[in-house]
Design a protein around this motif. Structure first.
Motif, PDB file in Angstrom:
ATOM      1  N   ARG A 406       0.864  -1.179   0.000  1.00 61.46           N
ATOM      2  CA  ARG A 406       0.000   0.000   0.000  1.00 61.46           C
ATOM      3  C   ARG A 406       0.900   1.228   0.000  1.00 61.46           C
ATOM      4  NH1 ARG A 406      -4.841  -2.612   1.312  1.00 61.46           N
ATOM      5  NH2 ARG A 406      -4.509  -4.448   2.651  1.00 61.46           N
ATOM      6  N   VAL A 407       0.552   2.205  -0.836  1.00 57.21           N
ATOM      7  CA  VAL A 407       1.365   3.407  -1.002  1.00 57.21           C
ATOM      8  C   VAL A 407       0.483   4.627  -0.820  1.00 57.21           C
ATOM      9  CG1 VAL A 407       2.743   4.787  -2.604  1.00 57.21           C
ATOM     10  CG2 VAL A 407       3.039   2.312  -2.545  1.00 57.21           C
ATOM     11  N   ALA A 408       0.974   5.574  -0.022  1.00 56.57           N
ATOM     12  CA  ALA A 408       0.360   6.901   0.078  1.00 56.57           C
ATOM     13  C   ALA A 408       1.458   7.916  -0.214  1.00 56.57           C
ATOM     14  CB  ALA A 408      -0.218   7.131   1.470  1.00 56.57           C
ATOM     15  N   LYS A 412       3.767  13.882  -6.610  1.00 54.84           N
ATOM     16  CA  LYS A 412       4.223  13.099  -7.761  1.00 54.84           C
ATOM     17  C   LYS A 412       3.616  11.699  -7.817  1.00 54.84           C
ATOM     18  CE  LYS A 412       8.662  15.500  -7.695  1.00 54.84           C
ATOM     19  NZ  LYS A 412      10.132  15.375  -7.552  1.00 54.84           N
ATOM     20  N   PRO A 413       2.317  11.604  -7.979  1.00 50.73           N
ATOM     21  CA  PRO A 413       1.713  10.263  -8.050  1.00 50.73           C
ATOM     22  C   PRO A 413       2.148   9.483  -9.281  1.00 50.73           C
ATOM     23  CG  PRO A 413       0.127  11.957  -8.651  1.00 50.73           C
ATOM     24  CD  PRO A 413       1.324  12.680  -8.132  1.00 50.73           C
ATOM     25  N   ILE A 427      -2.921   5.916  -2.559  1.00 51.33           N
ATOM     26  CA  ILE A 427      -3.579   7.172  -2.208  1.00 51.33           C
ATOM     27  C   ILE A 427      -2.660   8.332  -2.561  1.00 51.33           C
ATOM     28  CG2 ILE A 427      -4.494   8.568  -0.307  1.00 51.33           C
ATOM     29  CD1 ILE A 427      -5.094   5.969   1.169  1.00 51.33           C
ATOM     30  N   PHE A 428      -3.203   9.305  -3.251  1.00 49.86           N
ATOM     31  CA  PHE A 428      -2.471  10.535  -3.537  1.00 49.86           C
ATOM     32  C   PHE A 428      -3.097  11.668  -2.718  1.00 49.86           C
ATOM     33  CE2 PHE A 428      -2.363  14.359  -6.467  1.00 49.86           C
ATOM     34  CZ  PHE A 428      -1.128  14.800  -6.000  1.00 49.86           C
ATOM     35  N   GLY A 640      -4.861   2.182  -7.308  1.00 50.64           N
ATOM     36  CA  GLY A 640      -4.781   3.611  -7.542  1.00 50.64           C
ATOM     37  C   GLY A 640      -6.052   4.251  -8.022  1.00 50.64           C
ATOM     38  N   GLY A 641      -7.185   3.569  -7.892  1.00 49.03           N
ATOM     39  CA  GLY A 641      -8.429   4.185  -8.319  1.00 49.03           C
ATOM     40  C   GLY A 641      -8.628   4.123  -9.807  1.00 49.03           C
ATOM     41  N   ILE A 642      -9.475   4.992 -10.301  1.00 51.87           N
ATOM     42  CA  ILE A 642      -9.895   4.880 -11.696  1.00 51.87           C
ATOM     43  C   ILE A 642      -8.787   5.245 -12.683  1.00 51.87           C
ATOM     44  CG2 ILE A 642     -10.797   7.243 -11.854  1.00 51.87           C
ATOM     45  CD1 ILE A 642     -13.117   6.007 -13.496  1.00 51.87           C
TER      46      ILE A 642
END
Length: 766
Positions: A406-408, A412-413, A427-428, A640-642
């Protein structure tokens, strides 16, 4: 142990001696037999192979056939290891090659020394020959006789002087007629004649070799004369002691004396031959009163004495602190980049026990980063290589199917979007969502602790880790989340809240398979709470601006102990100092080039294949963390979502390749282009096409669209029409639309608004 028979020819009944022994003794002998023998598949007793069958039975069945091991020592076993080691012979060959070049370069010096020695020999030889033939020793006697003559009645008695002169003439005449004198004169005359003839017939070029016998004889006479005078004689210098020579015990002894570690009468004792190892030379030695800690404390002085940078030597303990491995290279061990060993992987790894090959040390050996009890902090200035370190860690962890990554990130996403296919959560920004994630983690830690307690264990074993999974949370650009020294009070309160939750996880997570890694770009004292830092025991500091920043990452006072990340040069990135349970070391991250070669994407694609075989891709197995986020917010951050860039999306709309590796849709790609441009309000069609061509050249480049690269207008027309068809196809049946719009502000243009694209993708306004 063979079985005797009751007849000489062995034809009688077999007597099993094991049956006559007490059971305890029988079991002990059977166990001893197993210890001293090894299993074989022979199947029957065979004297030619040395196999026998034990008669004892422990479970009602015959024991397997076992084979006795007979050690036979060959010639190699009798030879010393120093004669058999290829690395030792390679070092000897390097010494010979260096000595040949060294002495060749100094040949003019040696020629001058030999000429001086020959001149001394010439004077000595001519003087001795003249004295012998002219009987010069009588001169001293005659002068002494003259001084001792006394007058008697006014008359001097010169009888003794006359006698000495007559004897001198007789001795001289006899010496000049001796065979040795005649032969010597003849030989010298003939040799001179030969030299003159060679010079006349063939020139001076061939005269030089002919002079070698004369020079050799004169040099020998010169050596004798120097010895008689007691003068020191140094004809050839010692190549092994030269400043740039390969490392030897001679050179190291001198360096240790210069550094004040050895006394003048003290030397090191090699415990093994010098070895050519890891691009340098390794010496293993012991010396009275010398330990690894003493050498490391004086490493700068030792390097200065050896005339190499401190980074070019490495000191490690072997069997004890006094048994030392000293390694040195004559080339920068961190020059250039080395490809990651991950490129050689074809299957899964154990990132917990075996670790991830994230970097290499001075000797070029992989430095494994083990997730077991990993709670860490990575810090470094801009362009220092922090992203490359994280790339090694994430790509490596992706090859362990048990690890949920898991990355937050606060900035710079796009740097992390390449990992989206294996990210359970990405999550950005969105500190509120990170706070909810940490809440879910705290609950998960509590559940895992209860699970272990029910099973009577305080720490998880391999089976527990397989059952529960391994959690790795990476918070990149953590200062954006945790800095409490901002003007925004609400942001400060959120930072304090996140710090407290991370501290709780860092204190209790390692014991149940939950690990946290923070990364910070501009480390400053106080930017990360000291209470949280106290629980981040693994530190990795890349190049920083000053000593204060280095101490902020490595711990207070670390720079004073010799750790100097602030001295690392920009071109040495991603070189850094790593400090953990194994001490501190200088290490450089492996190269995984994503920008030019797309290597990270290739590694992630292979990791996806590995995880797919184990059913360990995001969404393929129960995930209590994401389930909790979905229940609370109605949105998911899987992959990372959509758009694969950290924005949450409705369930089922997460971007990134699925188990089958499908390409993200056009809306996800358009959002990625907007994100790469820092989320402007709108983008022209031409700008969107340029971004799409970078993301997916196989679909959106001019060549893919069969358009001339130099015809921009045709490219925009054809690409715009193709983009419109892709949008309509993706939105078919959803009830959503995405119109293209024109505007005149800043110049007339047509394109798409970010708000419209987000609405078409089903993302609710923030």
């Amino acid at each position: 142990m063979t079985q005797p028979t009751d007849s000489a020819d062995g034809g009688g009944q077999v007597i099993d001696l094991m049956e006559r022994l007490p059971p305890a003794r029988r079991d002990a002998m059977a166990k001893a037999a197993r210890t001293e023998t090894r299993m074989t598949a022979a199947g029957i007793a065979d004297a030619s192979t040395g196999t026998v069958r034990l008669a004892a039975e422990t479970d009602g069945r015959d024991l397997p056939v076992i084979e006795q091991v007979h050690e036979r020592r060959g010639l190699r076993d009798l030879l010393p290891a120093t004669l058999l080691s290829p690395r030792a012979w390679r070092h000897r060959a390097e010494l010979v090659a260096y000595a040949a070049g060294y002495h060749t370069r100094r040949s003019p010096v040696y020629a001058w020394r030999i000429a001086q020695l020959s001149a001394t020999g010439l004077r000595y030889g001519v003087s001795n020959a003249a004295g012998y033939l002219l009987v010069t020793e009588y001169g001293d006697m005659i002068r002494e006789a003259k001084r001792s003559v006394k007058a008697k009645d006014g008359v001097f008695d010169n009888t003794d002087i006359a006698s000495l002169r007559a004897e001198r003439r007789d001795v001289g005449r006899a010496r000049r007629r001796e065979n040795l004198t005649v032969l010597s004169a003849t030989g010298v005359t003939s040799y001179v004649a030969i030299l003159v003839a060679i010079a006349e017939l063939w020139g001076m070029a061939l005269l030089a070799p002919a002079l070698l016998p004369l020079v050799s004889v004169l040099a020998v006479l010169g050596v004798r004369e120097r010895a008689r005078r007691g003068e020191p004689l140094v004809l050839f210098d010692q190549a092994a002691a030269a400043e740039n020579a390969p490392l030897t015990d001679t050179r190291l002894n001198e360096a240790l004396r210069t550094a004040g570690i050895l006394r003048e009468d003290q030397t090191i004792q090699l415990t093994a031959p010098a070895l050519a190892a890891d691009g340098g030379v390794e010496l293993r030695f012991k010396a009275k009163g010398v330990t690894v800690s003493k050498l490391r404390a004086k490493s700068e002085d030792i390097a200065a004495a050896l005339d190499v940078p401190e980074d070019w030597i490495d000191i490690q303990a072997l069997s004890s602190p006094g048994h030392i491995s000293f390694w040195m290279t004559d080339l920068d061990p961190f020059a250039g980049h080395r490809p990651s060993p991950l490129f050689e992987l074809t299957g899964p790894i154990d990132a917990v026990q075996d670790g991830i090959p994230a970097s290499f040390d001075k000797r070029g050996r992989p430095v494994m980063l083990k997730l077991f009890e990993l709670m860490g902090l990575i810090g470094g200035a801009s362009r220092a290589g922090k992203g490359l370190v994280l790339r090694n860690i994430i790509c490596g962890a992706a090859f362990d199917p048990r690890v949920r990554i898991r990355v937050a990130t606060g900035k710079k996403p796009a740097e992390h979007s390449v990992y989206a296919p294996v990210l359970e959560t990405f999550i950005f920004k969105q500190p509120q969502r990170l706070s909810l994630l940490l809440d879910a983690y705290e609950k998960e830690i509590d559940e895992r602790s209860r699970y272990l307690a029910r099973n009577g264990r305080s720490v998880p074993d391999e089976e527990d880790l397989e059952q529960m999974g391994i959690e790795l949370l990476i918070v990149d650009e953590s200062a954006d989340y945790l800095d409490t020294n901002t003007a925004n009070k609400a942001q400060n309160l959120m930072a304090e809240e996140l710090t407290g939750k991370l501290d709780s996880i860092a204190r209790g997570g390692a014991g149940v398979g939950v690990f946290v890694l923070l990364a910070i770009q501009d480390p400053k004292k106080g930017m990360v709470n000291t209470r949280l830092l106290a629980n981040l025991l693994e530190r990795w500091c890349l190049r920083v601006a000053d000593a204060a920043s280095a101490n902020a990452v490595l711990g207070s006072g670390s720079v004073g102990k010799g750790l100097r990340p602030q001295d690392i040069k920009r071109e040495q990135a991603p070189l850094g100092v790593r400090k953990g349970a194994e001490g501190e070391m200088l290490t450089k991250a492996y190269m995984i080039d994503q920008n030019k070669k797309g290597e990270a994407a290739r590694l992630i694609a292979r990791a996806v294949e590995v995880r797919a075989r184990y059913g360990a891709l995001p969404g393929q197995r129960p995930d209590p963390i994401e389930d909790a986020l979905m229940a609370l917010t109605g949105l998911t951050s899987v992959r990372g979502g959509i758009d694969g860039l950290g924005d949450p999306a409705p369930a089922g709309a997460a971007a990134g390749p699925s188990a089958g590796g499908d390409r993200p849709g056009i809306l996800s790609q358009m959002l990625a282009v907007f994100r790469a441009a820092d989320d402007p309000e709108r983008l022209r069609t031409a700008e969107l096409l340029a971004g799409l061509a970078q993301l997916d050249p196989d679909t959106w480049s001019a060549a893919a669209l069969s358009v001339d690269e130099d015809d921009d207008a045709a490219y925009v027309r054809t690409g715009g029409a193709e983009m419109r068809r892709a949008i309509d196809a993706e939105l078919e049946g959803t009830g959503r639309t995405l119109p293209s719009r024109g505007w005149t502000a800043g110049g007339r243009a047509n394109g798409y608004y970010l708000a419209d694209v987000r609405a078409a993708a089903g993302i609710t306004p923030e």
